[in-house]
Design an enzyme around this catalytic site. Structure first.
Site, PDB file in Angstrom:
ATOM      1  CE  LYS A   1      32.807 122.868  -5.166  1.00 61.78           C
ATOM      2  NZ  LYS A   1      32.725 123.723  -6.355  1.00 61.78           N
TER       3      LYS A   1
ATOM      4  CB  ILE B   1      23.578 126.441  -2.618  1.00 61.87           C
ATOM      5  CG1 ILE B   1      23.495 127.152  -3.965  1.00 61.87           C
ATOM      6  CG2 ILE B   1      22.331 125.614  -2.361  1.00 61.87           C
ATOM      7  CD1 ILE B   1      23.365 126.200  -5.161  1.00 61.87           C
TER       8      ILE B   1
ATOM      9  N   GLY C   1      29.203 126.983  -3.308  1.00 59.10           N
ATOM     10  CA  GLY C   1      29.256 128.407  -2.957  1.00 59.10           C
ATOM     11  C   GLY C   1      28.272 128.774  -1.866  1.00 59.10           C
TER      12      GLY C   1
ATOM     13  CG  ASP D   1      35.514 122.231  -7.583  1.00 57.38           C
ATOM     14  OD1 ASP D   1      36.123 122.746  -6.633  1.00 57.38           O
ATOM     15  OD2 ASP D   1      34.326 122.497  -7.851  1.00 57.38           O
TER      16      ASP D   1
HETATM   17  N1  HSE Z   1      36.448 126.440  -8.687  1.00 59.49           N
HETATM   18  C1  HSE Z   1      35.225 126.305  -7.988  1.00 59.49           C
HETATM   19  C2  HSE Z   1      34.081 126.401  -8.970  1.00 59.49           C
HETATM   20  C3  HSE Z   1      35.130 127.355  -6.933  1.00 59.49           C
HETATM   21  O1  HSE Z   1      34.300 126.840 -10.095  1.00 59.49           O
HETATM   22  O2  HSE Z   1      32.968 126.007  -8.639  1.00 59.49           O
HETATM   23  C4  HSE Z   1      34.011 127.160  -5.950  1.00 59.49           C
HETATM   24  O3  HSE Z   1      34.145 125.964  -5.240  1.00 59.49           O
END
Ligand code: HSE
Length: 417
Positions: free
Chosen positions: A196, A127, A125, A192
């Site tokens: 990242k 950061i 997000g 997810d």
């Molecule tokens: N689905 C992701 C989360 C959204 O919950 O972190 C932000 O990348």
């Protein structure tokens, strides 16, 4: 050089609307010329002339000098982003899956076409971890980068452990608040944060790790037994992604739930907040925290990329290129690390699936069993699909394991029945 941006946007969901709102409230000097969306029947908060349903009306428009890609579908995002880069347009994206799956090609396209692709909003997000690793940690000797890279699962874990909420309700709230992916398996299955982590690996170490080369395990199988175990021991559970330098040639990567005690830096990182801990030789430990999901926090990271684009900012990928230029081999992915894990299981055959090196605790109850012991990351990786299929839950205990501790001492098993 400060140039006037003419933006073509793709997607007007949670992040797109968050960004638009921020652009307005900050009076940012950029014009959103067109927004390409899919759904013709959806009511929009902006006048109809802003919207198009045809990608080419942005990609073919020479007047548009920046493409901001904020759609959900990674394959469609790939088509949009690569086409834009090939047409000489700079791009800002927040699509972590798309970036992680195509890192190598995206690097080449930027170089070949002299364009820039920025994706701060794709990781943690608001950061600013990518630019921090890229710029601040340019020459530092980075030992590890680890943390909470998924807001939805942290939100769920917070609610089920501290507020006694059901998993289903917590997930529903994470969806309603716009934190979760359209397919929430990506969040709770640990995909997810895996995407990242792969992006972080490139900026921390110059490593291109393909998502399917990394062990990821999420929180989908969390049960009341695991929650009770955590509460009784005074722990919280956090889904952690980490990359660690093992030696001069290798890094180790993983995504899995960890038990964290009160003294842990991440113990108080709750709800949709994310955190990244960077450990390096001279700066020692630094912890970055902030909102990891939601329209405004992610929109804020996207705004920062748009703004950086105004002065021609590009990632230089110095760590990846330095290795190439010097003839040194890139760092390899190691699976040799030994981890101490908690395995909750029901059937004995599920316990036997993982080749434990040592076992320090074994509990056999009427309705569930657990074992605490050490396993090699290579075995977790090998049995990743099986672990997801079976009635088990795996979490790292957080204990640092040295090679000596991992020497088999199976006759020392402590059984608590
Ligand atoms: N689905 C992701 C989360 C959204 O919950 O972190 C932000 O990348």
């Amino acid at each position: 050089m400060d140039k006037q941006h003419k933006i073509g946007m793709f997607g007007f969901g949670c992040v797109g609307q968050g960004l638009y709102d921020i652009l307005e409230k900050t009076n940012f000097r950029a014009e959103v010329v067109k927004i390409c969306v899919k759904n013709k029947s959806k009511e929009r908060s902006l006048p109809a002339h802003f919207f198009t349903y045809d990608a080419s009306s942005i990609l073919d428009d020479d007047n548009i000098n920046l493409v901001v890609e904020l759609i959900d579908n990674a394959d469609e995002a790939y088509q949009i982003v690569t086409t834009a880069l090939k047409r000489g347009k700079n791009v800002v994206t927040a699509n972590k899956k798309m970036v992680a799956e195509h890192l190598e090609e995206l690097l080449q396209l930027q170089e070949k076409h002299g364009v820039s692709l920025l994706y701060e909003g794709a990781v943690c997000g608001c950061i600013p971890i990518i630019r921090t690793l890229e710029e601040y940690y340019d020459n530092e000797l980075v030992f590890s980068v680890s943390g909470i890279f998924n807001g939805s699962s942290n939100y769920i874990l917070t609610k089920v452990i501290q507020e006694n909420m059901s998993y289903a309700n917590a997930l529903k709230q994470a969806q309603d608040l716009g934190f979760a992916e359209t397919d929430p398996t990506l969040d709770v299955g640990g995909f997810d944060p895996l995407y990242k982590l792969c992006i972080v690996a490139l900026h921390a170490y110059g490593v291109i790790a393909k998502p399917d080369e990394v062990f990821n395990y999420g929180i989908q199988s969390l049960s009341e037994h695991d929650i009770r175990f955590a509460i009784e021991k005074g722990y919280k559970l956090k889904l952690l992604a980490s990359i660690e330098k093992i030696n001069d040639h290798e890094v180790s990567l993983s995504v899995m739930p960890h038990f964290v005690g009160k003294g842990h830096y991440l113990y108080h990182v709750e709800n949709e907040y994310n955190a990244a801990i960077v450990e390096a030789a001279f700066s020692s430990k630094q912890v970055f925290t902030g909102k990891g999901a939601g329209g405004h926090p992610t929109g804020s990271a996207v705004l920062s990329d748009i703004s950086a684009n105004r002065y021609e900012y590009k990632y230089e990928y110095r760590k990846a290129l330095a290795k190439k230029g010097s003839g040194l081999l890139p760092l390899k992915i190691s699976y040799g690390q030994v981890q101490e894990i908690y395995l909750r299981y029901h059937d004995e055959q599920d316990f036997k699936l993982l080749p434990f090196i040592t076992i320090s605790e074994k509990y056999q109850g009427t309705d569930f069993n657990y074992v605490i012991g050490t396993v090699r990351l290579s075995d977790l990786y090998k049995y990743k699909n099986e672990l997801n299929k079976r009635n088990v839950f795996v979490a790292n205990t957080g204990k640092k394991i040295s090679t000596e501790q991992a020497t088999p001492i199976l006759n020392g098993v402590e059984t608590l029945v």
